[in-house]
Design a protein around this motif. Structure first.
Motif, PDB file in Angstrom:
ATOM      1  N   LEU A  28       0.782  -1.057  -0.089  1.00 52.00           N
ATOM      2  CA  LEU A  28       0.032  -0.100   0.038  1.00 52.00           C
ATOM      3  C   LEU A  28       0.796   1.394  -0.074  1.00 52.00           C
ATOM      4  O   LEU A  28       0.287   2.541  -0.103  1.00 52.00           O
ATOM      5  CB  LEU A  28      -1.112  -0.115   1.279  1.00 52.00           C
ATOM      6  N   GLY A  29       1.917   1.034   0.327  1.00 52.96           N
ATOM      7  CA  GLY A  29       3.106   2.364   0.224  1.00 52.96           C
ATOM      8  C   GLY A  29       2.906   3.226   1.406  1.00 52.96           C
ATOM      9  O   GLY A  29       2.935   4.243   1.488  1.00 52.96           O
ATOM     10  N   ILE A  30       2.506   2.543   2.494  1.00 50.36           N
ATOM     11  CA  ILE A  30       2.152   3.301   3.773  1.00 50.36           C
ATOM     12  C   ILE A  30       3.381   2.801   4.931  1.00 50.36           C
ATOM     13  O   ILE A  30       3.892   1.719   4.765  1.00 50.36           O
ATOM     14  CB  ILE A  30       0.926   3.031   4.399  1.00 50.36           C
ATOM     15  N   GLY A  31       3.393   3.817   5.850  1.00 45.87           N
ATOM     16  CA  GLY A  31       4.444   3.183   7.049  1.00 45.87           C
ATOM     17  C   GLY A  31       3.596   2.668   8.001  1.00 45.87           C
ATOM     18  O   GLY A  31       4.263   1.860   8.999  1.00 45.87           O
ATOM     19  N   GLN A  32       2.253   3.003   8.221  1.00 46.86           N
ATOM     20  CA  GLN A  32       1.512   2.274   9.312  1.00 46.86           C
ATOM     21  C   GLN A  32       0.098   2.452   8.962  1.00 46.86           C
ATOM     22  O   GLN A  32      -0.344   3.229   8.046  1.00 46.86           O
ATOM     23  CB  GLN A  32       1.852   2.928  10.843  1.00 46.86           C
ATOM     24  N   PHE A  33      -0.652   1.685   9.604  1.00 49.42           N
ATOM     25  CA  PHE A  33      -2.292   1.878   9.387  1.00 49.42           C
ATOM     26  C   PHE A  33      -2.531   3.163  10.591  1.00 49.42           C
ATOM     27  O   PHE A  33      -1.973   3.110  11.515  1.00 49.42           O
ATOM     28  CB  PHE A  33      -3.026   0.525   9.631  1.00 49.42           C
TER      29      PHE A  33
END
Length: 163
Positions: A28-33
């Protein structure tokens, strides 16, 4: 004779495997939810979460602009979760939901097919605390106004950090 199914009688609060979550965040290209929608203090994957008493089904799922919510709902009662995910995505929420693959279920036909992007997982998950993989195929449902609906197969193990 087919085995007798016992919906809702199995453990419903398994913790999602960290290696899988790392691969999903990379995808998703994210560091965290930003929030875990179906969690408890014992199994939440991030600081912000809705537990049973907060009842995520009665809360807004939209988080920060571009942020993602994660949901590993109780597998015995998926219908209200996928229905809510579609409604929240229409309001701008982005939800990554882990579910067993149940293409013949009414909830799949009504709230998954043509409503989200489906990533069929190649590689079964072994939930935290278990020694064997979950016995059914799983998928990640991506409810978001920013990704086209459709189906892909994803070998999440290729994206997972090496242990």
């Amino acid at each position: 004779m087919a085995p007798i199914q016992k919906p809702g009688r199995s453990k419903q609060d398994y913790c999602t495997p960290p290696l899988f979550l790392a691969a999903l965040k990379q995808r998703l290209g994210i560091g965290q939810f930003d929030i875990d929608l179906a969690a408890s203090a014992e199994n939440a994957i991030c600081m912000n979460y809705y537990d049973e008493q907060m009842n995520a089904l009665k809360q807004s799922w939209k988080v920060t602009q571009g942020g993602w919510a994660f949901c590993n709902p109780p597998f015995a009662h998926i219908h209200p979760w996928v229905e809510k995910a579609g409604l929240e995505a229409a309001k701008g929420a982005q939800v990554a939901m882990l579910v067993p693959v149940s293409t013949g279920a009414n909830w799949w036909y009504g709230f998954v097919h043509d409503d989200c992007h489906v990533l069929f997982l190649n590689g079964r998950l072994t939930f935290v605390g278990e020694t064997a993989p979950y016995p059914k195929d799983c998928a990640i449902l991506l409810y978001t106004p920013y990704i086209r609906t459709g189906y892909d197969i994803w070998d999440w193990r290729l994206s997972a950090p090496k242990a």
